[in-house]
Enzyme design. Sequence first.
Site, PDB file in Angstrom:
ATOM      1  N   CYS A   1     114.161  45.164  75.689  1.00  0.00           N
ATOM      2  CA  CYS A   1     114.222  46.194  76.492  1.00  0.00           C
ATOM      3  C   CYS A   1     115.824  46.067  77.091  1.00  0.00           C
ATOM      4  O   CYS A   1     116.378  47.021  77.475  1.00  0.00           O
ATOM      5  CB  CYS A   1     113.435  46.072  77.844  1.00  0.00           C
ATOM      6  SG  CYS A   1     113.174  44.386  78.501  1.00  0.00           S
TER       7      CYS A   1
ATOM      8  N   ASP B   1     113.298  54.212  81.638  1.00  0.00           N
ATOM      9  CA  ASP B   1     112.709  52.922  81.205  1.00  0.00           C
ATOM     10  C   ASP B   1     112.532  52.900  79.628  1.00  0.00           C
ATOM     11  O   ASP B   1     111.915  53.780  79.105  1.00  0.00           O
ATOM     12  CB  ASP B   1     111.199  53.059  81.758  1.00  0.00           C
ATOM     13  CG  ASP B   1     110.321  51.745  81.562  1.00  0.00           C
ATOM     14  OD1 ASP B   1     110.679  51.043  81.034  1.00  0.00           O
ATOM     15  OD2 ASP B   1     109.214  51.761  82.241  1.00  0.00           O
TER      16      ASP B   1
ATOM     17  N   HIS C   1     110.628  50.939  77.985  1.00  0.00           N
ATOM     18  CA  HIS C   1     109.421  50.174  77.653  1.00  0.00           C
ATOM     19  C   HIS C   1     108.502  51.381  76.813  1.00  0.00           C
ATOM     20  O   HIS C   1     107.372  51.291  77.440  1.00  0.00           O
ATOM     21  CB  HIS C   1     108.845  49.283  78.759  1.00  0.00           C
ATOM     22  CG  HIS C   1     109.516  48.400  79.444  1.00  0.00           C
ATOM     23  ND1 HIS C   1     110.472  48.662  80.205  1.00  0.00           N
ATOM     24  CD2 HIS C   1     109.671  46.965  78.909  1.00  0.00           C
ATOM     25  CE1 HIS C   1     111.040  47.506  80.742  1.00  0.00           C
ATOM     26  NE2 HIS C   1     110.618  46.557  79.785  1.00  0.00           N
TER      27      HIS C   1
END
Length: 394
Positions: A74, A280, A282
């Site tokens: 990430c 994000d 993820h």
Amino acid sequence: MDAATLTYDSLRFGEIEDFPETSEPVWILGKQFSALTEKEEILGDVTSRLWFTYRRNFQPIGGIGPTSDTGWGCMLRCGQMILGQALICRHLGRDWRWSPGQRQREEYISILNAFIDKKDSYYSIHQIAQMGVGEGKSIGQWYGPNTVAQVLKKLAVFDSWSRLAVHVAMDNTVVIEEIKRLCMPWLDFDRGACAVSEEPLEMNGDLEGACALVEEETALWKPLVLLIPLRLGLSDINEAYIEPLKQCFMMPQSLGVIGGKPNSAHYFIGFVGDELIYLDPHTTQPAVDPNEDGQFPDDSYHCQHPPCRMHICELDPSIAAGFFCQTEDDFDDWCAQIRKVSNCRGLPMFELVDSQPSHLISADVLNLTPDFSDSDRLARFFDSEDEEFEILSL
């Protein structure tokens, strides 16, 4: 639902909170918007940012390594996003907008190709992970913001198309002279700020004299990507840094901030009120291969839902702020803004100085162009442990 197992379709069509109806200004990478009257413009701006997420089924890293970065990549993806924004500004401009379903500009395709998940792409997950090995980070190990900043600096040396000058400011200090030496290496600062070195300079494989460089405006200044790793508290962000952090997102040179929560990185691109706006990484998506004509489906590289938000007090204090200065005037303007912010309420996040402070190592021993054969000297300036930041004093 576990963020690490979210799919692209679930993010596009799932339960994503809409952007708030508020009279407070929305700031995204130096641009101000109204959430009441410019919601489409906000979403169009966010969608145009490059969104790099977990991928699966790419070529094994190192030939025998992992084929997915789910669960560990990430921060590497956030590093790609902040550098991707720099390349957008460099080649397309801050006001460029992505048009889905249309044939894209050649510069845009070249930028995406620099990040595609293949071993020979400048800033691929393969290159970032393998460059980290030489700095004590095994493939599959989580990076902090300082580590990824240092790795991106080294990879940018090989990108002759973008010709970026990437500077990572350490010790909470930005030294103006260091940056100008880096961005204008053909000037002899020892003889005065405007003195031109009599030695010819090799650039992009060609030997050119300084006079030839002066004739071409774009050659006078190597576009600067400035990354500033910081720790803004111990376990939580010190509230005294909140206003200065917001001010960073309001500057036209802003590339945003990489950080997040422990072992969960995000790319922060702005704020509204006391909430940070972020992309994000993820989300696990399939790896993408270009078509024969070099074009490839790029929908999955753009976040087509309202951006995520979190309260600024939830931010982990370990971050790296990024700025892009296309010209020397941009950098001088940034310096003026930083000095103005330092005089406002709150604590300055870092120090801006004209020349190297005496308590730091002298600038003449710092080779600003990395020499990969001199690992001992590089190690002196590369802090691989992101927990070892100097804590800013109150």
